[in-house]
Design a protein around this motif. Structure first.
Motif, mmCIF file in Angstrom:
data_model
loop_
_atom_site.group_PDB
_atom_site.id
_atom_site.type_symbol
_atom_site.label_atom_id
_atom_site.label_comp_id
_atom_site.label_asym_id
_atom_site.label_seq_id
_atom_site.Cartn_x
_atom_site.Cartn_y
_atom_site.Cartn_z
ATOM 1 N N PHE A 211 0.814 -1.221 0.000
ATOM 2 C CA PHE A 211 0.000 0.000 0.000
ATOM 3 C C PHE A 211 0.849 1.273 0.000
ATOM 4 O O PHE A 211 0.381 2.326 -0.435
ATOM 5 N N ILE A 212 2.082 1.183 0.528
ATOM 6 C CA ILE A 212 2.968 2.351 0.550
ATOM 7 C C ILE A 212 4.206 2.002 -0.270
ATOM 8 O O ILE A 212 5.164 1.418 0.237
ATOM 9 N N ARG A 213 4.217 2.380 -1.535
ATOM 10 C CA ARG A 213 5.281 1.938 -2.452
ATOM 11 C C ARG A 213 6.347 2.995 -2.695
ATOM 12 O O ARG A 213 7.356 2.704 -3.335
ATOM 13 N N ASP A 214 6.131 4.193 -2.224
ATOM 14 C CA ASP A 214 7.062 5.262 -2.582
ATOM 15 C C ASP A 214 7.521 6.090 -1.387
ATOM 16 O O ASP A 214 7.895 7.244 -1.532
ATOM 17 N N SER A 215 7.478 5.522 -0.183
ATOM 18 C CA SER A 215 7.912 6.290 0.993
ATOM 19 C C SER A 215 8.501 5.358 2.047
ATOM 20 O O SER A 215 7.791 4.894 2.944
ATOM 21 N N TRP A 216 9.805 5.085 1.939
ATOM 22 C CA TRP A 216 10.449 4.248 2.942
ATOM 23 C C TRP A 216 10.504 4.930 4.297
ATOM 24 O O TRP A 216 10.537 4.271 5.345
ATOM 25 N N ARG A 217 10.468 6.276 4.309
ATOM 26 C CA ARG A 217 10.461 7.000 5.598
ATOM 27 C C ARG A 217 9.151 6.770 6.343
ATOM 28 O O ARG A 217 9.147 6.582 7.566
ATOM 29 N N LEU A 218 8.030 6.800 5.625
ATOM 30 C CA LEU A 218 6.734 6.566 6.267
ATOM 31 C C LEU A 218 6.670 5.137 6.802
ATOM 32 O O LEU A 218 6.179 4.908 7.913
ATOM 33 N N ILE A 219 7.184 4.188 6.034
ATOM 34 C CA ILE A 219 7.214 2.795 6.490
ATOM 35 C C ILE A 219 8.040 2.679 7.777
ATOM 36 O O ILE A 219 7.627 2.027 8.739
ATOM 37 N N SER A 220 9.188 3.347 7.813
ATOM 38 C CA SER A 220 10.053 3.302 9.000
ATOM 39 C C SER A 220 9.370 3.948 10.204
ATOM 40 O O SER A 220 9.511 3.472 11.342
ATOM 41 N N THR A 221 8.633 5.023 9.971
ATOM 42 C CA THR A 221 7.936 5.710 11.069
ATOM 43 C C THR A 221 6.852 4.824 11.665
ATOM 44 O O THR A 221 6.668 4.778 12.891
ATOM 45 N N ILE A 222 6.115 4.111 10.806
ATOM 46 C CA ILE A 222 5.093 3.175 11.293
ATOM 47 C C ILE A 222 5.736 2.102 12.164
ATOM 48 O O ILE A 222 5.234 1.764 13.246
ATOM 49 N N CYS A 223 6.866 1.581 11.719
ATOM 50 C CA CYS A 223 7.575 0.554 12.489
ATOM 51 C C CYS A 223 8.094 1.107 13.817
ATOM 52 O O CYS A 223 8.095 0.403 14.843
ATOM 53 N N LEU A 224 8.541 2.358 13.822
ATOM 54 C CA LEU A 224 9.010 3.002 15.050
ATOM 55 C C LEU A 224 7.890 3.078 16.077
ATOM 56 O O LEU A 224 8.088 2.741 17.262
ATOM 57 N N CYS A 225 6.716 3.508 15.647
ATOM 58 C CA CYS A 225 5.571 3.615 16.571
ATOM 59 C C CYS A 225 5.201 2.246 17.128
ATOM 60 O O CYS A 225 4.890 2.108 18.327
ATOM 61 N N TYR A 226 5.268 1.236 16.284
ATOM 62 C CA TYR A 226 4.928 -0.107 16.760
ATOM 63 C C TYR A 226 5.945 -0.591 17.791
ATOM 64 O O TYR A 226 5.574 -1.196 18.799
ATOM 65 N N GLN A 227 7.222 -0.318 17.566
ATOM 66 C CA GLN A 227 8.247 -0.792 18.506
ATOM 67 C C GLN A 227 8.085 -0.139 19.876
ATOM 68 O O GLN A 227 8.359 -0.771 20.910
#
Length: 529
Positions: A211-227
């Motif tokens: 669903f998010i194919r063009d923003s590795w920063r947004l993907i990393s931020t989602i993972c940060l919140c989960y951690q």
């Protein structure tokens, strides 16, 4: 309202000051009495309340492993963006291979640290530290906003390296924790929590990437919140009673064991079964304390240590060189090169779904079939899938008649690997080592296994250039086939065995019989049905 005997009322109360009236509504007294009797016949650790507590704590413990799965699978969904020459941060093939593999290079560091941390500060605090390390790693990746490409690339690599340390640290604590708080009858199912969590993390990353194919920063931020959420979930967990006893905290150990056996802290009733198990933990800890100054290198001279150590190293070698981790990290790229005629990210999601479905069934498979049959079916299936993918490249006419064959084989390969070669090594390191070196030995085994993983991932692009994809697939298939023979001739069956029975097997070469006392007259309390 039906009447109950005092013992029936005690069970319906389940440790509460008032009975659970709902438990008897709509049921005749005879049926309620039968339910009560059946519950009372179970060992304390297998009753509903105890199982619920054990399961919930294992879920909390494994929440961080999901974060590890996210980190493992991240290259699969972000490499395409990083290799786009129009992107501000463009990675050439060499830089991309470092981005994909550097976390596995860091995993051994976590593997070396985990044994020391498990024994020094305990299972719970080790998991708290793991999550803090994960938070730092994701924060560095998400915060790589430098205009200078080199600076941003270095920061991303540091973040990936730190995430790799987290992955290495998370491989052992949850399994050790689950093994020490459960009885053998349900231990197998809860030990699978780590494998399920890792599979769920990988599937989650594939889904996020779809669903998010063009923003590795947004993907990393989602993972940060989960951690961060994972860190909060570990806080209410009780420490392992075995570790507390080993550190001389007998009263805390008793409270912890009462919690995991479903006994309320204000319940001062004497349960013979509980006291027997608590006495065993105390005896085991005393033996471990006597051997406390013995290093792993010294312990490796003992058959109950070096035998499982070598066997598990062999399992990790077959796991890595059969391409299991390569398929996880390069799932999207492999789908493309294998000739899959569908959206490669969607194919990756199917791969993740297949893996998690197989993982959820793995408890039944391992406890019904046993470890060895599951491993042999796994290796055979993986070999067949990899060789079919190679054959479809050698003979293109196959794709004309079966265009979806590569996609089906990739998904099935993932499912077969999950059934055995991918999960068995991590599953079994929590049960094959004696307690005195369990933390250090399992950590060292994982450390060496992860060094193999780094080597396999780092050289994969080079091997593809030198040999071609189809020959690489054939190589992985042959290694998986060799693993079948290794499991058949070398790996012992541990299904239904207590930890002390397994230790006795490696010490003497055979499992003790039902009437044969185990050394030090210690047996784990469990009922074979």
């Amino acid at each position: 309202m039906p009447s109950y005997h005092e013992d029936e009322l005690e069970v319906l109360q389940n440790g509460k000051s008032k009975p659970d009236i709902c438990a008897g509504i709509g049921l005749p007294p005879t049926k309620v009495a039968a339910m009560v009797t059946k519950e009372q016949e179970k060992p304390l650790g297998e009753r509903r309340k105890a199982v619920l507590r054990q399961t919930l704590m294992v879920i909390f413990a494994n929440s961080g492993v999901i974060g590890s799965g996210l980190a493992v699978a991240m290259p699969a969904v972000t490499l395409k963006q990083f290799q786009d020459e129009n992107e501000p941060i463009y990675l050439n093939p060499s830089e991309a291979s470092w981005y994909a593999s550097i976390n596995t290079m860091a995993c051994p560091l976590g593997g070396m640290l985990v044994g020391y941390l498990l024994d020094k500060i305990g299972r719970k605090r080790t998991m708290l530290i793991n999550n803090i390390i994960g938070i730092i790693g994701w924060a560095l990746i998400a915060g790589a906003f430098q205009k200078d490409k080199e600076s941003a690339y270095i920061q991303i690599l540091i973040g990936r390296f730190i995430s790799g340390v987290m992955i290495g640290l998370f491989c052992s604590p949850t399994g050790v924790y689950a093994a020490e708080i459960t009885l053998p009858k349900i231990r197998g199912k809860l030990l699978l929590g780590t494998a399920v969590a890792l599979s769920l993390g990988i599937l989650s990353m594939y889904t996020i990437g779809y669903f998010i194919r063009d923003s590795w920063r947004l993907i990393s931020t989602i993972c940060l919140c989960y951690q961060i959420l994972c860190f909060l979930m570990v806080i209410p967990m009780p420490e392992s009673p075995s570790w507390l006893m080993q550190k001389g905290r007998a009263e805390d150990s008793r409270k912890s064991l009462k919690f995991f056996r479903g006994i309320d802290k204000n319940d001062f009733t004497t349960y013979d079964e509980f006291e027997t198990e608590f006495s065993q933990i105390k005896k085991t800890s005393q033996i471990a304390a006597n051997d406390e100054k013995q290093s792993l290198l010294t312990s490796l001279k003992e058959p109950e240590v070096y035998k499982p150590f070598l066997i598990m190293l062999g399992m990790f070698a077959f796991q890595q060189f059969s391409g299991v981790v390569v398929v996880v990290v390069y799932a999207v790229q492999i789908a493309v090169t294998a000739g899959v005629q569908m959206d490669p990210l969607l194919c990756a999601i199917f791969v993740g779904l297949g893996r998690i479905c197989t993982t959820c069934c793995l408890g039944y498979i391992l406890e019904t079939w046993g470890r060895r049959p599951a491993g042999m079916v796994s290796g055979s299936g993986m070999a067949a899938c990899m060789l079919l993918i190679a054959a479809s490249s050698w003979f293109p006419v196959i794709l004309q008649h079966a265009p979806f064959l590569p996609a089906v084989c990739i998904v099935l390969q993932f499912m077969f690997s999950t059934m055995g070669l991918l999960t068995l090594p991590f599953y079994m390191i929590s049960e094959v080592f004696p307690q005195k070196v369990r933390g250090v030995a399992s950590g060292m085994t994982v450390c060496i296994g992860l060094i193999m993983s780094f080597l396999v991932l780092k050289i994969y692009p080079t091997m593809v250039d030198a040999l071609g994809n189809e020959n690489i697939f054939a190589f992985y298939g042959c290694v998986a086939l060799l693993a079948v023979f290794y499991i058949y001739f070398i790996l012992p069956e541990t299904k239904g065995k207590s930890l002390l029975e397994i230790e006795e097997y490696f010490k003497t070469g055979k499992f003790p019989t039902a009437n044969q006392p185990i050394e030090n007259e210690m047996k784990e309390v469990f009922i074979k049905k």
